[in-house]
Scaffold this active site. Structure first.
Site, mmCIF file in Angstrom:
data_model
loop_
_atom_site.group_PDB
_atom_site.id
_atom_site.type_symbol
_atom_site.label_atom_id
_atom_site.label_comp_id
_atom_site.label_asym_id
_atom_site.label_seq_id
_atom_site.Cartn_x
_atom_site.Cartn_y
_atom_site.Cartn_z
ATOM 1 N N SER A 62 18.687 1.641 -8.174
ATOM 2 C CA SER A 62 19.766 0.674 -8.412
ATOM 3 C C SER A 62 19.351 -0.741 -8.027
ATOM 4 O O SER A 62 18.478 -0.945 -7.188
ATOM 5 C CB SER A 62 21.009 1.072 -7.612
ATOM 6 O OG SER A 62 21.397 2.384 -7.928
HETATM 7 N N1 SAH Z 1 20.169 6.318 -5.213
HETATM 8 C C1 SAH Z 1 19.108 6.313 -6.191
HETATM 9 C C2 SAH Z 1 19.669 6.066 -7.564
HETATM 10 C C3 SAH Z 1 19.100 7.036 -8.524
HETATM 11 S S1 SAH Z 1 19.815 7.051 -10.132
HETATM 12 C C4 SAH Z 1 18.020 5.339 -5.816
HETATM 13 O O1 SAH Z 1 18.247 4.509 -4.933
HETATM 14 O O2 SAH Z 1 16.932 5.414 -6.369
HETATM 15 C C5 SAH Z 1 20.928 8.426 -10.023
HETATM 16 C C6 SAH Z 1 20.325 9.749 -9.659
HETATM 17 O O3 SAH Z 1 21.368 10.717 -9.725
HETATM 18 C C7 SAH Z 1 19.230 10.253 -10.596
HETATM 19 O O4 SAH Z 1 18.079 10.526 -9.850
HETATM 20 C C8 SAH Z 1 19.828 11.532 -11.196
HETATM 21 O O5 SAH Z 1 18.883 12.549 -11.442
HETATM 22 C C9 SAH Z 1 20.813 11.930 -10.124
HETATM 23 N N2 SAH Z 1 21.869 12.836 -10.545
HETATM 24 C C10 SAH Z 1 22.598 12.813 -11.686
HETATM 25 N N3 SAH Z 1 23.493 13.826 -11.695
HETATM 26 C C11 SAH Z 1 23.319 14.504 -10.525
HETATM 27 C C12 SAH Z 1 23.932 15.651 -9.942
HETATM 28 N N4 SAH Z 1 24.913 16.328 -10.530
HETATM 29 N N5 SAH Z 1 23.487 16.059 -8.736
HETATM 30 C C13 SAH Z 1 22.491 15.414 -8.097
HETATM 31 N N6 SAH Z 1 21.880 14.328 -8.595
HETATM 32 C C14 SAH Z 1 22.287 13.876 -9.802
#
Ligand code: SAH
Length: 215
Positions: A62
């Site tokens: 993000s």
């Molecule tokens: N907090 C992260 C943002 C990653 S983007 C950072 O700082 O890098 C969002 C993430 O949510 C992705 O890695 C995606 O695979 C994950 N995601 C999406 N649906 C999900 C679910 N049901 N359970 C766990 N992770 C999930």
């Protein structure tokens, strides 16, 4: 050679403090965590810029300001037990590990979870546990949580998240369609759910049982 600490200090000044983030603990954590290590080497020169970046598997780390805004909204003082849904790169997880007692994080994509786990361990964050699972179920065995942060866009406020909050607990969640969402802070009180809209945002999809259907 890029001076990463200098780039980071500039990011915190211009993107975080100047835009109104006030919590000194959020500011300190963002000054400290080496964000460039959470992206691949070819992208490290952009790690302190004002936008999200790809982390593989069609997912993103993000934008720094969004991390700060969401973390500030969690109102962490240091003793909390927190849950993160969507570990991704592990960057937000590291910020939480700086600011709370224990961090539980769930990621559905194995390769991302494994990489984040290793990096966080190498950086000395031992108060973090990452589980590979569908995070829309939350992580009931580890709850209740003082705060829950969902870092992917959800169609709704899924019941497990609310159920796993302690009284007074805060849930920070982007809710909307698969393209744009509004960031909400949901507080669980004795009288029921308190809901605040913190503004527009854009996240990748939360995919799972209580989220969007996968591709
Ligand atoms: N907090 C992260 C943002 C990653 S983007 C950072 O700082 O890098 C969002 C993430 O949510 C992705 O890695 C995606 O695979 C994950 N995601 C999406 N649906 C999900 C679910 N049901 N359970 C766990 N992770 C999930």
């Amino acid at each position: 050679m890029i001076d990463f600490p200098k780039a980071r200090a500039k990011m915190v000044e211009e993107q975080i403090i100047e835009r109104g983030i006030k919590d000194p603990r959020v500011i300190a954590a963002m000054k400290k965590v080496p964000r460039h290590l959470f992206v691949e080497e070819a992208l490290q020169s952009q790690a302190y810029n004002d936008h999200p970046l790809p982390i593989g598997e069609k997912q993103t780390i993000s934008q720094p300001y969004m991390v700060a805004l969401m973390t500030e909204a969690m109102e962490l003082k240091g003793k909390e037990r927190v849950l993160e849904i969507g570990s991704g790169s592990g960057y937000q997880t590291a910020i939480l590990a700086e600011m709370a007692q224990e961090v539980f994080s769930v990621e559905r994509i194995r390769s991302l979870a494994i990489r984040a786990r290793k990096l966080l361990y190498d950086l000395g964050y031992f108060n973090v546990e990452i589980k590979i699972f569908d995070g829309t179920y939350g992580w009931a065995e580890k709850g209740p949580f003082d705060a829950i942060i969902v870092t992917a866009g959800s169609p709704d406020i899924s019941q497990p998240f609310y159920d796993q909050l302690s009284i007074g607990g805060r849930l920070i969640i982007p809710v909307g369609n698969s393209d744009v969402q509004d960031l909400f802070r949901i507080t669980k009180t004795e009288e029921g759910m308190k809901k605040e809209d913190l503004g527009g945002c854009r996240f990748v999809k939360l995919i799972g049982r209580y989220g969007w259907e996968g591709e």
